[in-house]
Design a protein around this motif. Structure first.
Motif, short mmCIF file in Angstrom:
data_model
loop_
_atom_site.label_atom_id
_atom_site.label_comp_id
_atom_site.label_asym_id
_atom_site.label_seq_id
_atom_site.Cartn_x
_atom_site.Cartn_y
_atom_site.Cartn_z
N PRO A 142 19.13 32.96 29.43
CA PRO A 142 17.82 33.30 30.00
C PRO A 142 16.95 32.06 30.14
CG PRO A 142 18.36 34.77 28.18
CD PRO A 142 19.37 33.67 28.16
N SER A 143 16.05 32.07 31.11
CA SER A 143 15.16 30.93 31.33
C SER A 143 14.06 30.85 30.28
CB SER A 143 14.54 31.01 32.73
OG SER A 143 13.78 32.20 32.86
N THR A 144 13.88 31.92 29.51
CA THR A 144 12.86 31.96 28.48
C THR A 144 13.36 32.79 27.30
OG1 THR A 144 10.57 32.61 27.99
CG2 THR A 144 11.75 33.94 29.61
N THR A 145 12.79 32.56 26.15
CA THR A 145 13.13 33.38 24.99
C THR A 145 12.17 34.57 24.85
OG1 THR A 145 11.82 31.97 23.53
CG2 THR A 145 14.17 31.48 23.71
N ASP A 146 11.21 34.66 25.77
CA ASP A 146 10.28 35.79 25.76
C ASP A 146 10.99 37.04 26.30
OD1 ASP A 146 8.27 34.08 24.91
OD2 ASP A 146 7.56 33.69 26.95
N ASP B 96 12.39 41.30 26.02
CA ASP B 96 13.48 42.06 25.40
C ASP B 96 14.79 41.78 26.12
OD1 ASP B 96 13.23 43.44 27.80
OD2 ASP B 96 12.60 45.32 26.89
N ILE B 97 15.83 42.50 25.77
CA ILE B 97 17.15 42.28 26.36
C ILE B 97 17.13 42.53 27.87
CG2 ILE B 97 17.99 44.62 25.85
CD1 ILE B 97 20.05 41.30 25.93
N VAL B 98 16.35 43.49 28.33
CA VAL B 98 16.27 43.77 29.76
C VAL B 98 15.69 42.57 30.49
CG1 VAL B 98 15.14 45.22 31.51
CG2 VAL B 98 16.21 46.28 29.51
N ALA B 99 14.56 42.06 30.03
CA ALA B 99 13.91 40.92 30.68
C ALA B 99 14.81 39.68 30.63
CB ALA B 99 12.56 40.63 30.04
N GLN B 100 15.44 39.44 29.49
CA GLN B 100 16.29 38.26 29.38
C GLN B 100 17.54 38.39 30.24
OE1 GLN B 100 17.05 36.38 25.67
NE2 GLN B 100 14.95 36.58 24.95
N THR B 101 18.11 39.58 30.34
CA THR B 101 19.29 39.76 31.19
C THR B 101 18.92 39.59 32.65
OG1 THR B 101 20.27 41.27 29.56
CG2 THR B 101 21.20 41.31 31.79
N GLU B 102 17.77 40.12 33.06
CA GLU B 102 17.30 39.92 34.44
C GLU B 102 17.12 38.44 34.74
OE1 GLU B 102 14.92 44.16 35.05
OE2 GLU B 102 13.80 42.38 34.39
N SER B 103 16.52 37.70 33.82
CA SER B 103 16.32 36.26 33.98
C SER B 103 17.65 35.54 34.09
CB SER B 103 15.51 35.72 32.80
OG SER B 103 15.53 34.32 32.77
N LEU B 104 18.57 35.86 33.20
CA LEU B 104 19.89 35.23 33.20
C LEU B 104 20.62 35.50 34.52
CD1 LEU B 104 22.47 35.19 30.36
CD2 LEU B 104 23.14 35.93 32.63
N GLU C 45 23.95 35.58 26.56
CA GLU C 45 24.51 34.40 27.24
C GLU C 45 25.75 34.89 27.97
OE1 GLU C 45 26.14 29.89 26.16
OE2 GLU C 45 25.05 31.05 24.65
N MET C 46 26.04 34.30 29.13
CA MET C 46 27.23 34.71 29.89
C MET C 46 27.99 33.50 30.41
SD MET C 46 26.01 37.96 32.15
CE MET C 46 25.05 39.28 31.40
N ALA C 47 29.32 33.57 30.30
CA ALA C 47 30.22 32.60 30.91
C ALA C 47 30.84 33.30 32.12
CB ALA C 47 31.30 32.18 29.93
N VAL C 48 30.70 32.67 33.28
CA VAL C 48 31.05 33.31 34.56
C VAL C 48 32.09 32.48 35.30
CG1 VAL C 48 30.11 34.02 36.80
CG2 VAL C 48 28.72 34.28 34.73
N THR C 49 33.09 33.16 35.86
CA THR C 49 34.07 32.55 36.75
C THR C 49 34.05 33.35 38.03
OG1 THR C 49 35.46 31.98 34.86
CG2 THR C 49 36.48 31.87 37.02
#
Length: 114
Positions: free
Chosen positions: A28-32, A34-42, A107-111
């Protein structure tokens, strides 16, 4: 075979392209938030990095999801399911792991193919 590295620092590259495949890891671009906001950012970051490499989310091959707390699994999946195009789901694993920044919830590792 040529290797193309994008956004390279001494420690890592934002993405690496080799033999028609793009590899990237995103947080995620920020640590602010919840999981929804962080997943959207990621996932917005994944979209950006894939586009820079000449790919997109319809060409995902494999994704590994890292969650420090498996209680976030359903929230992450709600965002993931809305993001992945119908019929384009990659092979995917989800594991519990302690992440480098304790504020990150995913965090995600993507191929992906080009």
């Amino acid at each position: 075979m040529q290797i193309q590295r994008n956004g390279t620092t001494r420690r890592y590259s934002d993405s690496v392209v080799h033999n028609g495949t793009v590899y990237l890891v995103e947080v995620p671009s920020t640590t602010d938030g919840d999981i929804v906001a962080q997943t959207e950012s990621l996932l917005a970051g994944v979209d950006r990095l894939l586009a820079q490499a000449g790919s997109d989310k319809s060409k995902l091959l494999m994704v590994t999801v890292y969650l420090p707390d498996m209680a976030d699994y359903d929230g992450m999946n709600a965002v993931w399911d809305a993001w992945v195009p119908e019929g384009c789901a990659p092979t995917r694993a989800c594991v519990q792991a302690r992440l480098a920044n304790p504020g990150w919830r995913v965090e995600m590792a993507v191929t992906a193919a080009l």
